[in-house]
Design a protein around this motif. Structure first.
Motif, PDB file in Angstrom:
ATOM      1  N   THR A 159      47.746  47.202  50.778  1.00  0.00           N
ATOM      2  CA  THR A 159      46.301  47.920  51.127  1.00  0.00           C
ATOM      3  C   THR A 159      45.243  47.838  49.844  1.00  0.00           C
ATOM      4  OG1 THR A 159      48.296  49.445  52.234  1.00  0.00           O
ATOM      5  CG2 THR A 159      45.567  50.068  50.695  1.00  0.00           C
ATOM      6  N   ASN A 160      46.021  47.552  48.721  1.00  0.00           N
ATOM      7  CA  ASN A 160      44.731  47.511  47.474  1.00  0.00           C
ATOM      8  C   ASN A 160      44.397  46.036  47.411  1.00  0.00           C
ATOM      9  OD1 ASN A 160      43.961  50.188  46.998  1.00  0.00           O
ATOM     10  ND2 ASN A 160      44.305  49.735  44.486  1.00  0.00           N
ATOM     11  N   GLY A 175      39.346  51.018  44.606  1.00  0.00           N
ATOM     12  CA  GLY A 175      41.281  50.500  44.861  1.00  0.00           C
ATOM     13  C   GLY A 175      41.594  51.606  44.173  1.00  0.00           C
ATOM     14  N   SER A 176      41.085  52.838  43.373  1.00  0.00           N
ATOM     15  CA  SER A 176      41.945  53.547  42.363  1.00  0.00           C
ATOM     16  C   SER A 176      41.818  54.971  43.357  1.00  0.00           C
ATOM     17  CB  SER A 176      40.867  54.477  41.106  1.00  0.00           C
ATOM     18  OG  SER A 176      41.441  53.979  40.606  1.00  0.00           O
ATOM     19  N   ALA A 177      40.511  54.847  44.467  1.00  0.00           N
ATOM     20  CA  ALA A 177      40.920  56.235  45.500  1.00  0.00           C
ATOM     21  C   ALA A 177      41.923  55.841  46.081  1.00  0.00           C
ATOM     22  CB  ALA A 177      39.495  56.029  45.899  1.00  0.00           C
ATOM     23  N   GLY A 178      41.776  54.068  47.123  1.00  0.00           N
ATOM     24  CA  GLY A 178      42.689  53.858  47.748  1.00  0.00           C
ATOM     25  C   GLY A 178      44.441  53.770  47.078  1.00  0.00           C
ATOM     26  N   LEU A 179      44.463  54.270  45.909  1.00  0.00           N
ATOM     27  CA  LEU A 179      45.427  54.296  45.331  1.00  0.00           C
ATOM     28  C   LEU A 179      45.987  55.826  45.592  1.00  0.00           C
ATOM     29  CD1 LEU A 179      47.306  53.050  42.011  1.00  0.00           C
ATOM     30  CD2 LEU A 179      47.531  55.598  42.767  1.00  0.00           C
ATOM     31  N   VAL A 180      44.905  56.526  45.430  1.00  0.00           N
ATOM     32  CA  VAL A 180      45.646  58.428  45.392  1.00  0.00           C
ATOM     33  C   VAL A 180      45.861  58.968  47.072  1.00  0.00           C
ATOM     34  CG1 VAL A 180      44.767  60.326  44.890  1.00  0.00           C
ATOM     35  CG2 VAL A 180      44.469  58.758  43.331  1.00  0.00           C
ATOM     36  N   LEU A 203      52.506  52.485  42.398  1.00  0.00           N
ATOM     37  CA  LEU A 203      53.434  51.255  41.745  1.00  0.00           C
ATOM     38  C   LEU A 203      52.834  50.126  41.839  1.00  0.00           C
ATOM     39  CD1 LEU A 203      56.291  52.385  40.449  1.00  0.00           C
ATOM     40  CD2 LEU A 203      54.238  52.260  39.235  1.00  0.00           C
ATOM     41  N   GLY A 204      53.294  49.919  43.959  1.00  0.00           N
ATOM     42  CA  GLY A 204      52.428  48.833  44.491  1.00  0.00           C
ATOM     43  C   GLY A 204      50.652  48.500  44.408  1.00  0.00           C
ATOM     44  N   ALA A 205      50.081  49.696  44.678  1.00  0.00           N
ATOM     45  CA  ALA A 205      48.479  49.228  44.549  1.00  0.00           C
ATOM     46  C   ALA A 205      47.993  49.570  42.529  1.00  0.00           C
ATOM     47  CB  ALA A 205      48.096  51.191  45.382  1.00  0.00           C
ATOM     48  N   LEU A 206      48.554  49.986  42.731  1.00  0.00           N
ATOM     49  CA  LEU A 206      47.713  49.771  40.764  1.00  0.00           C
ATOM     50  C   LEU A 206      48.260  47.996  40.284  1.00  0.00           C
ATOM     51  CD1 LEU A 206      47.278  50.721  37.982  1.00  0.00           C
ATOM     52  CD2 LEU A 206      50.159  50.854  37.297  1.00  0.00           C
ATOM     53  N   VAL A 207      48.869  47.546  41.444  1.00  0.00           N
ATOM     54  CA  VAL A 207      48.904  45.891  40.480  1.00  0.00           C
ATOM     55  C   VAL A 207      47.893  44.915  40.683  1.00  0.00           C
ATOM     56  CG1 VAL A 207      50.188  43.855  40.744  1.00  0.00           C
ATOM     57  CG2 VAL A 207      51.653  45.723  40.687  1.00  0.00           C
ATOM     58  N   PRO A 208      46.826  45.537  41.708  1.00  0.00           N
ATOM     59  CA  PRO A 208      45.793  44.255  41.901  1.00  0.00           C
ATOM     60  C   PRO A 208      44.408  45.335  40.782  1.00  0.00           C
ATOM     61  CG  PRO A 208      46.078  45.392  44.058  1.00  0.00           C
ATOM     62  CD  PRO A 208      47.522  45.386  42.939  1.00  0.00           C
ATOM     63  N   LEU A 209      43.970  46.217  40.615  1.00  0.00           N
ATOM     64  CA  LEU A 209      43.836  46.624  39.773  1.00  0.00           C
ATOM     65  C   LEU A 209      44.005  46.600  38.154  1.00  0.00           C
ATOM     66  CD1 LEU A 209      43.262  50.366  41.170  1.00  0.00           C
ATOM     67  CD2 LEU A 209      41.297  49.045  41.034  1.00  0.00           C
ATOM     68  N   ILE A 233      40.923  45.616  47.513  1.00  0.00           N
ATOM     69  CA  ILE A 233      39.719  45.125  46.889  1.00  0.00           C
ATOM     70  C   ILE A 233      38.835  43.407  47.097  1.00  0.00           C
ATOM     71  CG2 ILE A 233      40.238  43.103  44.515  1.00  0.00           C
ATOM     72  CD1 ILE A 233      42.457  45.671  44.235  1.00  0.00           C
ATOM     73  N   ALA A 234      39.859  43.188  47.937  1.00  0.00           N
ATOM     74  CA  ALA A 234      39.030  41.561  48.705  1.00  0.00           C
ATOM     75  C   ALA A 234      37.909  42.175  49.693  1.00  0.00           C
ATOM     76  CB  ALA A 234      40.017  41.220  49.281  1.00  0.00           C
ATOM     77  N   GLY A 235      38.621  43.228  50.429  1.00  0.00           N
ATOM     78  CA  GLY A 235      36.559  43.585  51.202  1.00  0.00           C
ATOM     79  C   GLY A 235      35.445  43.519  50.893  1.00  0.00           C
ATOM     80  N   VAL A 236      35.885  44.975  49.609  1.00  0.00           N
ATOM     81  CA  VAL A 236      34.576  45.225  49.040  1.00  0.00           C
ATOM     82  C   VAL A 236      34.078  44.415  47.640  1.00  0.00           C
ATOM     83  CG1 VAL A 236      35.397  48.051  49.162  1.00  0.00           C
ATOM     84  CG2 VAL A 236      36.193  47.072  47.108  1.00  0.00           C
ATOM     85  N   GLY A 237      34.834  43.705  47.241  1.00  0.00           N
ATOM     86  CA  GLY A 237      34.489  41.846  46.811  1.00  0.00           C
ATOM     87  C   GLY A 237      34.001  41.269  47.143  1.00  0.00           C
ATOM     88  N   GLY A 238      34.155  40.855  48.656  1.00  0.00           N
ATOM     89  CA  GLY A 238      33.557  40.054  48.955  1.00  0.00           C
ATOM     90  C   GLY A 238      32.399  40.719  49.826  1.00  0.00           C
ATOM     91  N   GLY A 239      32.183  42.086  49.620  1.00  0.00           N
ATOM     92  CA  GLY A 239      30.606  42.518  49.904  1.00  0.00           C
ATOM     93  C   GLY A 239      29.799  42.141  48.644  1.00  0.00           C
ATOM     94  N   GLY A 240      30.137  41.356  47.788  1.00  0.00           N
ATOM     95  CA  GLY A 240      29.274  42.059  46.601  1.00  0.00           C
ATOM     96  C   GLY A 240      28.832  43.048  45.214  1.00  0.00           C
ATOM     97  N   VAL A 241      30.094  44.305  45.225  1.00  0.00           N
ATOM     98  CA  VAL A 241      29.779  44.814  44.788  1.00  0.00           C
ATOM     99  C   VAL A 241      29.444  44.275  43.418  1.00  0.00           C
ATOM    100  CG1 VAL A 241      30.438  46.644  46.779  1.00  0.00           C
ATOM    101  CG2 VAL A 241      32.259  45.857  45.637  1.00  0.00           C
ATOM    102  N   SER A 242      29.917  45.746  42.514  1.00  0.00           N
ATOM    103  CA  SER A 242      29.956  45.476  40.971  1.00  0.00           C
ATOM    104  C   SER A 242      31.629  45.432  40.821  1.00  0.00           C
ATOM    105  CB  SER A 242      28.774  46.550  40.025  1.00  0.00           C
ATOM    106  OG  SER A 242      29.824  48.379  40.635  1.00  0.00           O
TER     107      SER A 242
END
Length: 237
Positions: free
Chosen positions: A34-35, A56-61, A164-170, A39-48
Motif C-alpha cells: 500500500t505505501n 505515506g503517514s496518512a496511509g499508514l494510520v 511496520l510494513g507501511a513504515l518501511v518505504p517511508l 509513494i510511487a503514485g504521488v512521487g510520480g506526480g512530482g509532489v514535494s
C-alpha cells in the motif's frame, strides 16, 4: 516425565489456528504494498518530499486502523457463525441422538470404516454429550469448537504488522533523503525480506517467496507511478 501424544503433536506442528499468523502476514504485506504504491503514485506526480511523507503517514494510520477493525469484525463474525452452528448441532443431539449417531457412523463408513466398527464408535461417543458435540461439529462443519481464533489477536497482529510494513518505504524520507528511487528500493527490500520470512512458516524456498512478493509490489508501484505521472502532467497543463 513422558510427554503425551497431544503434547508431542503440538511441539511438532506450527500453530495454524491461533488467529495471528495470517493477519500478521497479510498486514505486513498489505502495509508494504500500500505505501510503496502510494509513494510511487504521488512521487510520480512530482509532489514535494513533504507531501510524500504526509501521504505515506496518512496511509499508514488509515490503513492500520482499517486492517485492525476489518480483521476483528471478520474473525468475530466467523466465530459467532460457528457458535450458532454449534448451538444448532447441540439441539439436534438432544432431540435426535440416535439419528445423529447413525449419521456419524455413516460418515465414517463413507471413509472406509467397517459398518460394525463405525456404529460401535458412534454409540460410544454418544454416551458423552460434550464429546459427541465436539466430534459432530468437527465431522460436519470441519472446525474445532474449542480452538477458534481470537478476534483480538487477529486485530492487533494486523494493526501492528501493517504499521511496520507501511513504515518501511517511508524510512529514507524520515532520515532526510529526497530520492524517490531510494524509498522504492528500500520498500522492495522490505517486500523481499517479508516474503523470505513467510517461507519459514510455509516451508517454501525463501528466495522464491521473497521474489514473488517483490514482483507483486513492483507491479503495484509501477501502475501507480504511471497513473501519478499522467495526472501530474495533466495537472501541469
Amino acid at each position: 516425565m513422558t510427554e503425551t501424544p497431544a503434547a508431542l503433536r503440538e511441539a511438532h506442528h506450527a500453530d495454524v489456528s491461533g488467529g495471528w499468523l495470517r493477519p500478521a502476514v497479510f498486514g505486513a504485506m498489505d502495509g508494504l504494498v500500500t505505501n510503496i504504491a502510494l509513494i510511487a503514485g504521488v512521487g510520480g506526480g512530482g509532489v514535494s518530499s513533504h507531501s510524500i511523507v504526509l501521504t505515506g503517514s496518512a496511509g499508514l494510520v488509515a490503513g492500520a486502523i482499517s486492517m485492525g477493525l476489518g480483521e476483528y469484525t471478520s474473525v468475530r463474525s466467523a466465530n459467532e457463525q460457528v457458535a450458532a452452528e454449534v448451538a444448532k448441532e447441540r439441539r439436534e443431539l438432544e432431540r435426535h441422538p440416535e439419528a445423529e449417531a447413525r449419521e456419524l457412523a455413516d460418515a465414517w463408513v463413507a471413509r472406509g470404516l467397517p459398518r460394525d466398527l463405525a456404529t460401535q464408535v458412534a454409540e460410544a461417543v454418544r454416551r458423552d454429550p460434550e464429546e459427541a458435540l465436539r466430534v459432530h461439529v468437527r465431522e460436519e462443519l470441519g472446525v474445532d469448537p474449542d480452538d477458534q481464533p481470537s478476534p483480538w489477536a487477529a486485530a492487533i497482529s494486523s494493526f501492528v504488522f501493517f504499521s511496520l510494513g507501511a513504515l518501511v518505504p517511508l524510512l529514507t524520507y524520515l532520515f532526510g533523503s529526497t530520492e524517490l528511487w531510494l524509498a522504492l528500493a528500500v520498500g522492495g527490500l522490505g517486500l523481499f525480506a517479508a516474503g523470505a520470512v513467510v517461507a519459514r512458516f510455509t516451508r517454501r524456498p525463501w528466495w522464491t517467496s521473497g521474489l514473488r512478493q517483490l514482483l507483486l509490489g513492483a507491479a503495484a508501484a509501477g501502475a501507480t507511478y504511471l497513473i501519478g505521472s499522467l495526472i501530474g502532467v495533466q495537472g501541469g497543463l
